[in-house]
Design an enzyme around this catalytic site. Structure first.
Site, PDB file in Angstrom:
ATOM      1  N   ASP A  49     -12.097   5.338   8.224  1.00  0.00           N
ATOM      2  CA  ASP A  49     -11.966   4.145   9.064  1.00  0.00           C
ATOM      3  C   ASP A  49     -13.071   4.087  10.129  1.00  0.00           C
ATOM      4  O   ASP A  49     -13.267   5.060  10.869  1.00  0.00           O
ATOM      5  CB  ASP A  49     -10.580   4.168   9.733  1.00  0.00           C
ATOM      6  CG  ASP A  49     -10.239   2.840  10.387  1.00  0.00           C
ATOM      7  OD1 ASP A  49     -11.031   2.356  11.236  1.00  0.00           O
ATOM      8  OD2 ASP A  49      -9.179   2.282  10.062  1.00  0.00           O
ATOM      9  N   HIS A  65      -4.747   8.679  11.861  1.00  0.00           N
ATOM     10  CA  HIS A  65      -4.794   7.698  12.957  1.00  0.00           C
ATOM     11  C   HIS A  65      -3.767   6.598  12.716  1.00  0.00           C
ATOM     12  O   HIS A  65      -3.516   6.216  11.578  1.00  0.00           O
ATOM     13  CB  HIS A  65      -6.204   7.109  13.092  1.00  0.00           C
ATOM     14  CG  HIS A  65      -6.611   6.224  11.951  1.00  0.00           C
ATOM     15  ND1 HIS A  65      -6.578   4.838  12.027  1.00  0.00           N
ATOM     16  CD2 HIS A  65      -7.025   6.505  10.698  1.00  0.00           C
ATOM     17  CE1 HIS A  65      -6.973   4.336  10.872  1.00  0.00           C
ATOM     18  NE2 HIS A  65      -7.252   5.314  10.044  1.00  0.00           N
TER      19      HIS A  65
HETATM   20 CO    CO Z   1      -7.313   5.237   7.985  1.00  0.00          CO
END
Ligand code: CO
Length: 214
Positions: free
Chosen positions: A43, A97
């Site tokens: 990400d 996360h």
């Molecule tokens: Co992620």
């Protein structure tokens, strides 16, 4: 953003480093001795070194979708083996996360083509912890919890690896840590997992020490 901006940024970064320390890159080129292996999500919002405040040379990094540690993944196996046996890292961190798209996809079954097989282990985490997850009434809290449980299970996957176990038996390292980055606040959260305790709970199934003696 224009492509050229990136190269301008790079020139500025070089100038800043050299202004602070003229032999910065000369020293950097000599080698690396990081104490940490960080395994995190790809990400773009979860920028490993930046959020930890670490500099080049201080952390060995592997990122993939939803920070998976899959035993048949050649890539992560090579990374972990190199980190443990050659760099001799003291700590392996799995950092998930909140608001992770991969974890969200595992909560919403649909045909995602190439991603189906990658997400399968995440769906397995959901199945393993189904009772706990389904007892959580709030959907978003359930999503957050799956992020945390995914970190726990990927830490478990690391202690199942033969050369990690060998290193443990030799010298007690690497220590394994489970973290979550809260993208909503910027805070890095240590889940406080006790992986030695976790290992003892699955030891009768995953301890490979007897194989070493064969
Ligand atoms: Co992620």
């Amino acid at each position: 953003m224009d492509f050229s901006t990136i190269f301008q940024n790079n020139e500025r970064w070089i100038a800043e480093k050299l202004a602070a320390q003229p032999d910065y890159f000369e020293k950097l080129s000599k080698g690396q001795a990081p104490e940490f292996l960080y395994i995190g999500c790809s990400d773009s919002r979860v920028t490993a070194e930046d959020l930890m405040g670490l500099q080049p040379g201080e952390v060995f990094i592997h990122r993939n979708i939803a920070n998976q540690v899959i035993p048949t993944d050649n890539n992560i196996n090579a990374v972990i083996q190199y980190a443990v046996e050659h760099l001799k890292v003291k700590h392996i961190i799995v950092c998930g996360h909140y608001e992770c798209g991969g974890v969200k996809a595992a909560l919403n079954p649909s045909d995602m083509g190439q991603l189906n097989s990658w997400l399968q282990t995440l769906r397995d985490v959901r199945r393993l912890h189904r009772a706990e997850l389904e007892a959580i009434a709030d959907d978003h809290r359930q999503f957050d919890r799956l992020v945390e449980l995914n970190v726990l299970e990927q830490c478990m996957n690391i202690i199942k690896i033969d050369h990690v176990q060998r290193s443990w038996y030799r010298g007690g390292f690497p220590k394994i840590h489970g973290w979550v980055f809260d993208v909503r606040t910027g805070k890095l959260i240590d889940l406080g997992l006790n992986m030695e305790k976790e290992f003892s709970s699955i030891r009768s199934i995953y301890d490979l020490k007897p194989l070493d003696k064969q």
